[in-house]
Design a protein around this motif. Sequence first.
Motif, PDB file in Angstrom:
ATOM      1  N   LEU A  73       0.291  -0.827  -0.132  1.00 45.60           N
ATOM      2  CA  LEU A  73      -0.155  -0.057   0.297  1.00 45.60           C
ATOM      3  C   LEU A  73       1.106   1.204  -0.160  1.00 45.60           C
ATOM      4  O   LEU A  73       1.635   1.226   1.128  1.00 45.60           O
ATOM      5  CB  LEU A  73      -0.851   0.297   1.386  1.00 45.60           C
ATOM      6  CG  LEU A  73      -1.606  -1.199   1.353  1.00 45.60           C
ATOM      7  CD1 LEU A  73      -2.524  -1.266   2.144  1.00 45.60           C
ATOM      8  CD2 LEU A  73      -3.050  -0.965   0.190  1.00 45.60           C
ATOM      9  N   THR A  74       0.792   2.027  -0.774  1.00 48.12           N
ATOM     10  CA  THR A  74       1.037   2.914  -1.217  1.00 48.12           C
ATOM     11  C   THR A  74       0.515   4.468  -1.157  1.00 48.12           C
ATOM     12  O   THR A  74      -0.682   4.160  -1.559  1.00 48.12           O
ATOM     13  CB  THR A  74       2.381   3.333  -2.338  1.00 48.12           C
ATOM     14  OG1 THR A  74       3.440   2.022  -2.562  1.00 48.12           O
ATOM     15  CG2 THR A  74       2.937   4.641  -2.686  1.00 48.12           C
ATOM     16  N   VAL A  75       1.022   5.480  -0.247  1.00 48.16           N
ATOM     17  CA  VAL A  75       0.213   6.401  -0.294  1.00 48.16           C
ATOM     18  C   VAL A  75       0.769   7.668  -0.542  1.00 48.16           C
ATOM     19  O   VAL A  75       1.665   8.159   0.239  1.00 48.16           O
ATOM     20  CB  VAL A  75      -0.552   7.177   1.486  1.00 48.16           C
ATOM     21  CG1 VAL A  75      -1.242   7.972   1.464  1.00 48.16           C
ATOM     22  CG2 VAL A  75      -1.638   5.668   1.904  1.00 48.16           C
ATOM     23  N   LEU A  94      -1.193   4.462  11.818  1.00 45.90           N
ATOM     24  CA  LEU A  94      -1.049   3.394  11.079  1.00 45.90           C
ATOM     25  C   LEU A  94       0.093   2.103  10.900  1.00 45.90           C
ATOM     26  O   LEU A  94       0.227   1.103  10.864  1.00 45.90           O
ATOM     27  CB  LEU A  94      -0.882   2.958   9.440  1.00 45.90           C
ATOM     28  CG  LEU A  94      -2.138   4.153   8.338  1.00 45.90           C
ATOM     29  CD1 LEU A  94      -1.839   3.894   6.517  1.00 45.90           C
ATOM     30  CD2 LEU A  94      -3.440   2.996   8.997  1.00 45.90           C
ATOM     31  N   LYS A  95       1.160   3.494  12.226  1.00 46.67           N
ATOM     32  CA  LYS A  95       2.190   2.123  13.064  1.00 46.67           C
ATOM     33  C   LYS A  95       1.593   1.659  14.151  1.00 46.67           C
ATOM     34  O   LYS A  95       2.525   1.544  14.743  1.00 46.67           O
ATOM     35  CB  LYS A  95       2.963   3.108  13.033  1.00 46.67           C
ATOM     36  CG  LYS A  95       3.512   4.077  11.785  1.00 46.67           C
ATOM     37  CD  LYS A  95       4.573   4.871  12.078  1.00 46.67           C
ATOM     38  CE  LYS A  95       5.393   5.587  10.841  1.00 46.67           C
ATOM     39  NZ  LYS A  95       6.989   6.596  11.121  1.00 46.67           N
ATOM     40  N   GLU A  96       0.299   1.749  14.483  1.00 44.07           N
ATOM     41  CA  GLU A  96      -0.135   1.408  15.833  1.00 44.07           C
ATOM     42  C   GLU A  96      -1.177   0.203  16.085  1.00 44.07           C
ATOM     43  O   GLU A  96      -1.322  -0.485  14.043  1.00 44.07           O
ATOM     44  CB  GLU A  96      -0.948   2.237  16.566  1.00 44.07           C
ATOM     45  CG  GLU A  96      -0.216   3.711  16.647  1.00 44.07           C
ATOM     46  CD  GLU A  96       1.402   3.285  17.554  1.00 44.07           C
ATOM     47  OE1 GLU A  96       0.896   2.747  18.609  1.00 44.07           O
ATOM     48  OE2 GLU A  96       2.001   4.186  17.446  1.00 44.07           O
ATOM     49  N   SER A  97      -0.918  -0.797  16.850  1.00 44.60           N
ATOM     50  CA  SER A  97      -2.601  -1.676  17.158  1.00 44.60           C
ATOM     51  C   SER A  97      -1.736  -2.286  15.676  1.00 44.60           C
ATOM     52  O   SER A  97      -1.286  -3.430  15.160  1.00 44.60           O
ATOM     53  CB  SER A  97      -3.541  -1.315  16.843  1.00 44.60           C
ATOM     54  OG  SER A  97      -4.363  -2.067  16.849  1.00 44.60           O
ATOM     55  N   ILE A  98      -2.828  -3.625  15.290  1.00 45.57           N
ATOM     56  CA  ILE A  98      -2.996  -4.667  14.548  1.00 45.57           C
ATOM     57  C   ILE A  98      -2.080  -4.667  13.223  1.00 45.57           C
ATOM     58  O   ILE A  98      -1.342  -5.310  12.882  1.00 45.57           O
ATOM     59  CB  ILE A  98      -4.645  -5.666  13.571  1.00 45.57           C
ATOM     60  CG1 ILE A  98      -5.084  -5.718  15.749  1.00 45.57           C
ATOM     61  CG2 ILE A  98      -4.052  -6.098  13.254  1.00 45.57           C
ATOM     62  CD1 ILE A  98      -6.532  -6.015  15.457  1.00 45.57           C
ATOM     63  N   ILE A 142       3.625  -1.004   3.676  1.00 43.72           N
ATOM     64  CA  ILE A 142       2.604   0.049   3.331  1.00 43.72           C
ATOM     65  C   ILE A 142       3.978   1.814   3.876  1.00 43.72           C
ATOM     66  O   ILE A 142       4.703   1.439   4.290  1.00 43.72           O
ATOM     67  CB  ILE A 142       1.941   0.546   4.864  1.00 43.72           C
ATOM     68  CG1 ILE A 142       0.525  -0.680   5.379  1.00 43.72           C
ATOM     69  CG2 ILE A 142       1.480   2.016   4.708  1.00 43.72           C
ATOM     70  CD1 ILE A 142       0.022  -0.229   6.229  1.00 43.72           C
ATOM     71  N   ASN A 143       3.111   1.948   2.799  1.00 46.44           N
ATOM     72  CA  ASN A 143       4.247   3.176   2.126  1.00 46.44           C
ATOM     73  C   ASN A 143       4.003   4.627   2.404  1.00 46.44           C
ATOM     74  O   ASN A 143       2.825   4.596   2.031  1.00 46.44           O
ATOM     75  CB  ASN A 143       6.028   3.379   1.308  1.00 46.44           C
ATOM     76  CG  ASN A 143       6.472   1.666   0.837  1.00 46.44           C
ATOM     77  OD1 ASN A 143       7.015   1.601   2.121  1.00 46.44           O
ATOM     78  ND2 ASN A 143       5.799   0.657   0.336  1.00 46.44           N
TER      79      ASN A 143
END
Length: 224
Positions: free
Chosen positions: A3-5, A16-20, A32-33
Motif C-alpha cells: 500500500l503506497t499513500v 497506521l504504525k499502531e495496533s494490529i 505500507i509506504n
Amino acid sequence: MRLTVLTLFPEMFAPLKESIIGRAACSGKLDINILNIRDFAENKHLKCDDYPFGGGAGMVMMPQPVGSAIEAVDPEHKAHRIYMSPKGETFRQDKVFALLSYEHIILLCGHYEGIDQRVIDLYIDEEISIGDYVLTGGELPAMVVCDCVARYVDGVISGGSLVDESFANGLLEYPQYTRPAEYKGLKVPEVLLSGDHRRIDEWRRAESERLTQARRPDLLKGDK
C-alpha cells in the motif's frame, strides 16, 4: 500486499504504525509506504498548489508534483491507482474484497480544493469516497481504506474473527458480551452462558437480523 499513500501531510498517518496494522507491517505481512508529494516538486520552493484557472476560492494541487510522484513509485503502471475523492464511488465492503486482488495499491490524497483534473485523467484508475460529506483532505479516507483492506490480508487477523462481523454475511453483527456476567444491573443473556452452541448460534443469527432490520433494512433488500 503493498500500500503506497501519496500525501502532502505524511505525519497524519502515524496511526497506521499502531495496533494490529502496525504489528502486521513490522512483521512483513504488509508493506505500507507513506510518501510526501512535496518531495517530487521541481520548483525552488517545493510549491504544490496554485490558484484555479477561471477563478474561485481556494487552491488546487498542481499536476507536476503529483504526476512525478506517481511515475516514481509506479513507472510501468502495475499498481491500482485510487484518488480519494467525494466524487468517487462510495466505499463498501464488496469494494474491500475487490481491492484484495491487487498486489500494489496507490492511494492519492487530495487537499485544498482538490487536484488538477489532468492528473486524474492521466494517472488514476478509479475514485473512491468514504461517504457523502466533504473533509479537508484525502488523508483520513486513505487511512480508512488502508485499515479496511489490510485487515483481510492473509495473517493480519485470524480468519475466525472476520467471519461473523458486520457486512461479512450481509447482516450487522450481533451484540457481544464479556465478563462480568452482570454490570450495573444489566445481565448477559442467559443463552450465552448456557454452553448450548446450537442455541447460541440461533440467538446470534436472530439478533443480527433484528439489528439489521432496525438499523440497515437496505442490507436485507440488497440495496446499495
